[in-house]
Write an enzyme that holds these catalytic residues in place. Structure first.
Site, PDB file in Angstrom:
ATOM      1  N   ARG A  55       5.400 -13.547   6.023  1.00  0.00           N
ATOM      2  CA  ARG A  55       5.724 -12.636   4.916  1.00  0.00           C
ATOM      3  C   ARG A  55       5.127 -11.256   5.078  1.00  0.00           C
ATOM      4  O   ARG A  55       5.327 -10.383   4.252  1.00  0.00           O
ATOM      5  CB  ARG A  55       5.300 -13.277   3.591  1.00  0.00           C
ATOM      6  CG  ARG A  55       6.227 -14.435   3.228  1.00  0.00           C
ATOM      7  CD  ARG A  55       5.785 -15.159   1.993  1.00  0.00           C
ATOM      8  NE  ARG A  55       6.821 -16.124   1.592  1.00  0.00           N
ATOM      9  CZ  ARG A  55       6.596 -17.231   0.907  1.00  0.00           C
ATOM     10  NH1 ARG A  55       5.367 -17.509   0.520  1.00  0.00           N
ATOM     11  NH2 ARG A  55       7.576 -18.035   0.590  1.00  0.00           N
ATOM     12  N   ARG A  56       4.315 -11.079   6.102  1.00  0.00           N
ATOM     13  CA  ARG A  56       3.821  -9.727   6.401  1.00  0.00           C
ATOM     14  C   ARG A  56       3.681  -9.574   7.911  1.00  0.00           C
ATOM     15  O   ARG A  56       3.894 -10.528   8.665  1.00  0.00           O
ATOM     16  CB  ARG A  56       2.493  -9.473   5.685  1.00  0.00           C
ATOM     17  CG  ARG A  56       1.346 -10.362   6.122  1.00  0.00           C
ATOM     18  CD  ARG A  56       0.041  -9.855   5.490  1.00  0.00           C
ATOM     19  NE  ARG A  56      -1.118 -10.651   5.871  1.00  0.00           N
ATOM     20  CZ  ARG A  56      -1.833 -10.466   6.980  1.00  0.00           C
ATOM     21  NH1 ARG A  56      -1.493  -9.532   7.860  1.00  0.00           N
ATOM     22  NH2 ARG A  56      -2.885 -11.216   7.239  1.00  0.00           N
ATOM     23  N   VAL A 140      -6.633 -33.165   9.968  1.00  0.00           N
ATOM     24  CA  VAL A 140      -7.971 -33.753   9.801  1.00  0.00           C
ATOM     25  C   VAL A 140      -8.818 -33.493  11.043  1.00  0.00           C
ATOM     26  O   VAL A 140      -8.371 -33.750  12.169  1.00  0.00           O
ATOM     27  CB  VAL A 140      -7.898 -35.275   9.559  1.00  0.00           C
ATOM     28  CG1 VAL A 140      -9.287 -35.841   9.272  1.00  0.00           C
ATOM     29  CG2 VAL A 140      -6.940 -35.619   8.429  1.00  0.00           C
ATOM     30  N   GLU A 198     -14.100 -19.868   2.032  1.00  0.00           N
ATOM     31  CA  GLU A 198     -13.186 -18.988   1.314  1.00  0.00           C
ATOM     32  C   GLU A 198     -13.935 -18.258   0.198  1.00  0.00           C
ATOM     33  O   GLU A 198     -15.015 -18.678  -0.214  1.00  0.00           O
ATOM     34  CB  GLU A 198     -12.067 -19.826   0.678  1.00  0.00           C
ATOM     35  CG  GLU A 198     -11.318 -20.720   1.626  1.00  0.00           C
ATOM     36  CD  GLU A 198     -10.411 -19.946   2.579  1.00  0.00           C
ATOM     37  OE1 GLU A 198      -9.915 -18.868   2.190  1.00  0.00           O
ATOM     38  OE2 GLU A 198     -10.214 -20.401   3.709  1.00  0.00           O
ATOM     39  N   ASP A 209     -11.164 -30.672  -0.299  1.00  0.00           N
ATOM     40  CA  ASP A 209     -10.595 -30.643   1.052  1.00  0.00           C
ATOM     41  C   ASP A 209     -10.918 -31.947   1.792  1.00  0.00           C
ATOM     42  O   ASP A 209     -10.039 -32.557   2.418  1.00  0.00           O
ATOM     43  CB  ASP A 209     -11.177 -29.440   1.808  1.00  0.00           C
ATOM     44  CG  ASP A 209     -10.756 -29.413   3.260  1.00  0.00           C
ATOM     45  OD1 ASP A 209      -9.567 -29.140   3.529  1.00  0.00           O
ATOM     46  OD2 ASP A 209     -11.605 -29.672   4.131  1.00  0.00           O
ATOM     47  N   LYS A 213      -8.379 -35.066   3.253  1.00  0.00           N
ATOM     48  CA  LYS A 213      -8.436 -35.618   4.610  1.00  0.00           C
ATOM     49  C   LYS A 213      -8.746 -37.115   4.570  1.00  0.00           C
ATOM     50  O   LYS A 213      -8.171 -37.897   5.335  1.00  0.00           O
ATOM     51  CB  LYS A 213      -9.493 -34.862   5.413  1.00  0.00           C
ATOM     52  CG  LYS A 213      -9.098 -33.397   5.667  1.00  0.00           C
ATOM     53  CD  LYS A 213     -10.284 -32.576   6.115  1.00  0.00           C
ATOM     54  CE  LYS A 213      -9.898 -31.167   6.486  1.00  0.00           C
ATOM     55  NZ  LYS A 213     -11.082 -30.284   6.645  1.00  0.00           N
TER      56      LYS A 213
END
Lengths: 444, 444
Positions: A55-56, A140, A198, A209, A213
């Site tokens: 998208r960019r 994973v 993040e 997260d 997994k």
């Protein structure tokens, strides 16, 4: 059902469409180019990236000769593309995109653990109906081929349990806390600056997260459907450097483990901070590295270790999946390797246990008023709830008038521990909430 | 070429013939029975052992319903048998047997590393011509699926090097020497009593078994033909408990490693005792366990750990191979997974380097007369041969008048080290042969 059935197609290059050019997509793109000769020696076919959806702009990648589309669905609708690599993340658009690719008869490679943990049953069902692969080694433990190990390498075994360090960010934080005596918040900031975590670290530090997994690993290990919503998930945000240090004094390391275990009553699925004996190999997996320890009936314990994140590691897993698919093209593979290790009609309906029914040992830290009789009250309450003590460590007073008391218990059902902790917290001389961390011997 | 092409055959059980009922064959037999339901859920097919060839009785196994032949060739000539498991060991009869099975169009599973290291090029050539598989996961590192990892899991990578603890007997001996300060000969006797070591332990302690396995790993890693005769092989019989203990004082463990490394000039293939930094994960692999550390360009370092021997571990690997074959039956698999990871026509002719051209750091132990000037002579000779010193450890005198001097060097070409050691041994005040052990940082 399979693509490229005709003999003539066997010598044609296989064309890859990559959707998303973040760390994983860029890693796969670069790797397919850098190791093209080596990979072609392994597959007997050339593999080229023919179409990229992003998208960019990504000026850092060389996209000479590659069709680039802003409309990412153009990739899955491109009749030239044989294999779609979905690495945009998220679950809404990604789900649509993967289902569309499958509907178009394309094989899919994805690194998207959230997508599979939540919509995997639907996606694999669609893939099986259409006769295409959905491969997900990168979902994973990054470049560690743990999906392949569980699905193929250990296929002779009844798997008893597995325990994994499957979130590198969390392991980096715990390693720094232990090695340098730093506080959680302080290390988290550094992890964010280094790009390991993040801006919103919730997925990593709260264990979500890892739970995604673990959902996938448990399905492969036991032949059960994906059941993300049943994973008990506890983060590492409440651990203090004192807990890490007391654990070490007692001969343990604290790791954020995902644990899946088969018991007589059902399956345990849980992600939480865990004390493990320091001499275990997995206790010595440090920094951003991942490792999965698998206990099976025939081979015993085996361990798989390596980089869980980064462009190279995830790119390696994505491209390994592509190689697998390319090697199996021209194949009418009725009894092939099933997506979830077990044949779709042979998944078992074993219940997943609530965490209250899980039995583990515990590390408890109590902040007690520094006066006589407190320890007697504490041990009485534990005893009344059927809890045996393995070790007690009483530390000198830190704050005015209170002392930390650390207790290691023998294994106990969580329900009983909850009751005991309720009793402890009701004592007048226990001044803070009782800290508890589960302890697993991981005997093997 | 493939067996069982007809649709109707897809639901028929796959029939296994096992030749040899020792540890590996018995392990596979028991496992196929014990985990029949779990395995059938994974493959979608029943797998039954229909024929066993064994030259004597094995009353410990339940062979109800199984044809048992004293003539082991009856198994490979049995038209009912789909897959032959060759686990008799040795290279003469085994070679004939495997080639006959291939000629009869049967898939083969073998645990025989000696056979493959010496006759693998011939055997795989015959299998490719006939369109059958020869699978060999049990040949290296027992139940650890390292063959699959190298052939499939890391297929996206250019592999730089690998280093493995691939002989459990040797690792058991070194572990006991370190943990309990015992002598080599003493531990070897115990290993023989425990059944870890054969009555003739040469294959294990002289590194021949490890060299067979390294030959196979190197071929898979680099895409080169099997070249057992070019492996430099050095045993652990000359290591003393003092060496093990001095290494530990300096922060190292001694492991008997198989190392394969790609350099600009060619491939290094070597098995020898090796010092490695104690903080490396592989340095902490103890007892009879195996581990292989692989350094690749994309994923970086990954490690695979588990049981290298025993009925359960090797049975697990044999049955995993059977599952792989069963899953791929009904397949006309032109670009399938090649035996040696790379397509047969794409093997590379990279030279294997002589050990004199290999560069490593060294641990040297000299027994010197306890008088002034000796150390000056020693350092002068090292310096004249271009060898830099990393550390020196001078121990108190043990025997009348002599002292052990331990030196760690920086990396040096073996040829130059040979020259330096010649010079050192010519010194009047050096009284024993110089002990040397190579040192690898295994940086990853």
């Amino acid at each position: 059902m399979r693509l490229l059935k005709q003999i003539g197609d066997r010598v044609k290059p296989v064309k890859i469409g990559i959707v998303g050019l973040g760390t994983v997509g860029g890693g796969a793109l670069n790797l397919l180019k850098a190791n093209a000769a080596e990979i072609s020696r392994r597959t007997g076919r050339d593999i080229i990236v023919s179409h990229v959806g992003a998208r960019r702009d990504y000026p850092q990648y060389d996209l000479t000769g590659v069709t680039v589309s802003r409309d990412i669905f153009a990739v899955v609708n491109d009749p030239e593309v044989d294999i779609v690599v979905e690495v945009i993340g998220g679950t809404t658009t990604a789900r649509e995109l993967v289902l569309q690719a499958i509907a178009n008869g394309k094989h899919v490679v994805t690194a998207n653990k959230a997508l599979l943990a939540q919509y995997g049953n639907e996606i694999f069902g669609a893939a099986e109906a259409k006769g295409v692969f959905v491969a997900f080694e990168a979902a994973v433990a990054g470049g560690v081929p743990i999906i392949k190990v569980l699905r193929e390498g250990l296929a002779a075994n009844r798997i008893d349990w597995l325990a994994g360090i499957i979130n590198g960010t969390g392991n980096f934080i715990l390693t720094e806390m232990r090695e340098k005596g730093r506080d959680f918040a302080d290390v988290l900031k550094e992890a964010q600056a280094l790009g390991y975590a993040e801006a919103d670290p919730t997925f990593d530090v709260e264990g979500i997260d890892a739970a995604h997994k673990l959902t996938i690993l448990a399905s492969l290990a036991f032949g059960i459907p994906l059941q993300f919503e049943k994973v008990y998930t506890e983060g590492i945000t409440k651990l203090t450097r004192e807990d890490v240090s007391y654990a070490e004094e007692l001969g343990f390391r604290i790791k954020h483990l995902g644990i899946a275990r088969r018991t007589a009553d059902g399956i345990e699925l849980r992600v939480h901070p865990t004390l493990i004996p320091e001499q275990r190999l997995i206790a010595n997996v440090n920094g951003v590295k991942n490792a999965v320890l698998v206990q099976s009936d025939a081979v015993g314990s085996t361990l798989y270790y390596g980089a869980g994140a980064g462009a190279g590691a995830t790119g390696s897993a994505v491209v390994a999946d592509i190689v697998d698919i390319v090697r199996s093209l021209n194949v009418e593979n009725i009894n092939g390797v099933p997506h979830l290790a077990f044949q779709p009609d042979a998944l078992a309906d074993i219940p997943v246990l609530p965490v209250e029914a899980v039995k583990t040992a515990y590390y408890l830290r109590l902040q007690a008023n520094d006066k006589s009789g407190v320890l007697a009250d504490v041990t009485r309450i534990l005893s009344e709830n059927g809890i045996s003590i393995e070790a007690i460590l009483q530390k000198p007073a830190q704050e005015a008038g209170t002392v930390p008391v650390i207790i290691l218990t023998k294994p106990v059902i969580e329900r009983e521990m909850n009751r005991a902790i309720g009793g402890l917290e009701a004592l007048a001389d226990i001044v803070a909430p009782v800290v508890r961390v589960r302890l697993e011997a991981l005997d093997a």
